[in-house]
Motif scaffolding. Sequence first.
Motif, PDB file in Angstrom:
ATOM      1  N   GLU A 286       0.841  -1.193   0.000  1.00 14.76           N
ATOM      2  CA  GLU A 286       0.000   0.000   0.000  1.00 14.76           C
ATOM      3  C   GLU A 286       0.878   1.245   0.000  1.00 14.76           C
ATOM      4  N   VAL A 287       0.400   2.280  -0.685  1.00 16.38           N
ATOM      5  CA  VAL A 287       1.127   3.552  -0.756  1.00 16.38           C
ATOM      6  C   VAL A 287       0.275   4.652  -0.135  1.00 16.38           C
ATOM      7  N   TYR A 288       0.885   5.437   0.771  1.00 16.66           N
ATOM      8  CA  TYR A 288       0.220   6.555   1.433  1.00 16.66           C
ATOM      9  C   TYR A 288       1.063   7.826   1.301  1.00 16.66           C
ATOM     10  N   ARG A 289       0.466   8.951   1.648  1.00 17.94           N
ATOM     11  CA  ARG A 289       1.172  10.241   1.651  1.00 17.94           C
ATOM     12  C   ARG A 289       1.699  10.500   3.055  1.00 17.94           C
ATOM     13  N   PRO A 290       3.030  10.466   3.249  1.00 14.10           N
ATOM     14  CA  PRO A 290       3.579  10.626   4.600  1.00 14.10           C
ATOM     15  C   PRO A 290       3.674  12.088   5.024  1.00 14.10           C
ATOM     16  N   GLU A 291       3.747  12.284   6.313  1.00 13.30           N
ATOM     17  CA  GLU A 291       4.151  13.586   6.829  1.00 13.30           C
ATOM     18  C   GLU A 291       5.591  13.851   6.378  1.00 13.30           C
ATOM     19  N   ASN A 363       5.375  18.011  -1.690  1.00  8.98           N
ATOM     20  CA  ASN A 363       5.874  16.692  -2.047  1.00  8.98           C
ATOM     21  C   ASN A 363       6.636  16.082  -0.876  1.00  8.98           C
ATOM     22  N   THR A 364       6.027  15.091  -0.244  1.00 13.49           N
ATOM     23  CA  THR A 364       6.694  14.362   0.835  1.00 13.49           C
ATOM     24  C   THR A 364       6.959  12.906   0.456  1.00 13.49           C
ATOM     25  N   GLY A 365       6.731  12.585  -0.821  1.00  9.37           N
ATOM     26  CA  GLY A 365       7.069  11.257  -1.313  1.00  9.37           C
ATOM     27  C   GLY A 365       6.003  10.228  -1.022  1.00  9.37           C
ATOM     28  N   PHE A 366       6.453   8.980  -0.866  1.00  6.38           N
ATOM     29  CA  PHE A 366       5.555   7.845  -0.676  1.00  6.38           C
ATOM     30  C   PHE A 366       5.924   7.102   0.602  1.00  6.38           C
ATOM     31  N   LEU A 367       4.937   6.717   1.378  1.00  3.53           N
ATOM     32  CA  LEU A 367       5.148   5.769   2.473  1.00  3.53           C
ATOM     33  C   LEU A 367       4.582   4.442   2.009  1.00  3.53           C
ATOM     34  N   ILE A 368       5.415   3.402   2.063  1.00 10.59           N
ATOM     35  CA  ILE A 368       5.046   2.087   1.540  1.00 10.59           C
ATOM     36  C   ILE A 368       5.047   1.085   2.685  1.00 10.59           C
ATOM     37  N   LYS A 369       3.948   0.378   2.819  1.00 14.05           N
ATOM     38  CA  LYS A 369       3.823  -0.622   3.875  1.00 14.05           C
ATOM     39  C   LYS A 369       3.002  -1.795   3.371  1.00 14.05           C
ATOM     40  N   ALA A 370       3.003  -2.869   4.136  1.00 19.33           N
ATOM     41  CA  ALA A 370       2.135  -4.001   3.856  1.00 19.33           C
ATOM     42  C   ALA A 370       0.828  -3.820   4.622  1.00 19.33           C
ATOM     43  N   ARG A 371      -0.271  -4.214   3.987  1.00 18.78           N
ATOM     44  CA  ARG A 371      -1.578  -4.049   4.649  1.00 18.78           C
ATOM     45  C   ARG A 371      -1.632  -4.850   5.939  1.00 18.78           C
ATOM     46  N   GLU A 372      -1.352  -6.129   5.849  1.00 24.64           N
ATOM     47  CA  GLU A 372      -1.262  -6.986   7.029  1.00 24.64           C
ATOM     48  C   GLU A 372       0.209  -7.301   7.245  1.00 24.64           C
ATOM     49  N   GLU A 373       0.716  -6.979   8.403  1.00 25.45           N
ATOM     50  CA  GLU A 373       2.148  -7.145   8.662  1.00 25.45           C
ATOM     51  C   GLU A 373       2.339  -8.372   9.547  1.00 25.45           C
ATOM     52  N   SER A 374       2.323  -9.534   8.910  1.00 19.96           N
ATOM     53  CA  SER A 374       2.468 -10.787   9.634  1.00 19.96           C
ATOM     54  C   SER A 374       3.047 -11.847   8.709  1.00 19.96           C
ATOM     55  N   SER A 375       4.298 -12.217   8.920  1.00 25.31           N
ATOM     56  CA  SER A 375       4.960 -13.313   8.190  1.00 25.31           C
ATOM     57  C   SER A 375       4.880 -13.147   6.681  1.00 25.31           C
ATOM     58  N   ASN A 376       5.039 -11.903   6.214  1.00 25.24           N
ATOM     59  CA  ASN A 376       4.908 -11.663   4.774  1.00 25.24           C
ATOM     60  C   ASN A 376       6.006 -10.739   4.259  1.00 25.24           C
ATOM     61  N   TYR A 377       7.195 -10.903   4.778  1.00 21.81           N
ATOM     62  CA  TYR A 377       8.327 -10.020   4.452  1.00 21.81           C
ATOM     63  C   TYR A 377       8.779 -10.190   3.004  1.00 21.81           C
ATOM     64  N   ILE A 378       8.966  -9.065   2.315  1.00 24.55           N
ATOM     65  CA  ILE A 378       9.590  -9.066   0.992  1.00 24.55           C
ATOM     66  C   ILE A 378      10.496  -7.846   0.882  1.00 24.55           C
ATOM     67  N   ALA A 379      11.447  -7.890  -0.047  1.00 21.71           N
ATOM     68  CA  ALA A 379      12.415  -6.802  -0.196  1.00 21.71           C
ATOM     69  C   ALA A 379      12.570  -6.431  -1.669  1.00 21.71           C
TER      70      ALA A 379
END
Length: 401
Positions: A286-291, A363-379
């Motif tokens: 997911e992509v959000y607008r960060p502070e 312009n503060t760029g993009f904050l990128i995270k996983a929707r559910e943060e549980s055993s789903n690590y990727i790089a």
Amino acid sequence: MRIHNNKFYKTGINPGADWSGGVVLNGFYDTLIENNIFDGCYGAAIAHKEVDGEFSSSGSGYTTIARNNIIINSQSSPAAGEGYAFNNELKDTHSFILQNNCLLNNAGGNYMYASSTSDIEVDPALIEQLDKNGSSVPDNLPCAEAIKAGPQGLSYEINDDGIDIEQEEGQEEGLESAIKRVISEIIRFVKSIFSGFTSGGSDNEGLKIALPSVVSDNRLKEESSNTTFRETEYIDVGERPESGKYRDVILFDLSQLRKTYEIEKATLFMFWYYPDETRPEDTILEVYRPEKWCEEHVTWESRETGTLWQNSGGDWYDKNGVSQGDTPYATITIKGSNLPDDRYCELDVTKLVQEYASGNYENTGFLIKAREESSNYIAFYSSEWQNKSQRPKLIIEYADE
């Protein structure tokens, strides 16, 4: 078979043909492709593909040598591919040997199931050296081999406006003038890219601006909550049981965008490379607008020195302007059963870039995270990764009002 001294310009325009491209090979032994210019080819500039079942090649060991070619502005095609310089879809039976090719602004990246240690991706230093040296090409110049080799004797010339000027019939071009012409063309293309514009667009295609350089991309790591991670070769999301959650913030310089631009599409490309094994859960990016955050000091706990995030792991706004909301600007699902496949993941960030370009938000760029943060690590590879063709990039399609 030898293919040399040609210009391939916007070939492969059939949107329904998965075999289209610049040069597409299937079942040729020891093919040599050298001293050509590939400009704006759709799908891929040079590809190994099965054109038709009736013409499938038996056996293996088919080799294509591609050297001293200039490959620029390759474009995506709905059926033929993402716009690679080289694409080997027959990797079990076919292989590329790639030497001293000059590569620039290929939408899908430079390689799919191919690699090279001697190809050069153009950078701004080329502009300065070419401008200084004119028709003299020093041996240490990036892409010197491709520039010196050709193509020679082509029956076209390009002026400053990008218009082909046909040479008079029967006129032969000498080596020195051919080199001058090729250098002039490369300067024009390189300058256009680094001032933000690709070449050769038609009226109904719109224009594209490529932002290959990231201002900063930083990892936010829960386990090391007060450490700034700015110079690692990867960025990551999700959760690992032994070390907690991971998120990222990434910033591109959008100063090239003018308020007169009508942003039609903006796509964030991130090259997924890890892990090479299945995961128990899907990863929904997911992509959000960060502070606003400081690239030199941002951490899991702080957005800048002396200023904490109100929420550990980052403060953001969603597509509806809701603080810490859950309606992302962009999302993509990477199945837990999928493995990295040597290509970019694409996130449609059009709305957020439109808001930045119009001045609605800083312009503060993009904050990128996983929707559910549980055993789903990727790089993904970061802007520090040594292979420039696999770094994050932002491509914006626009019209100038």
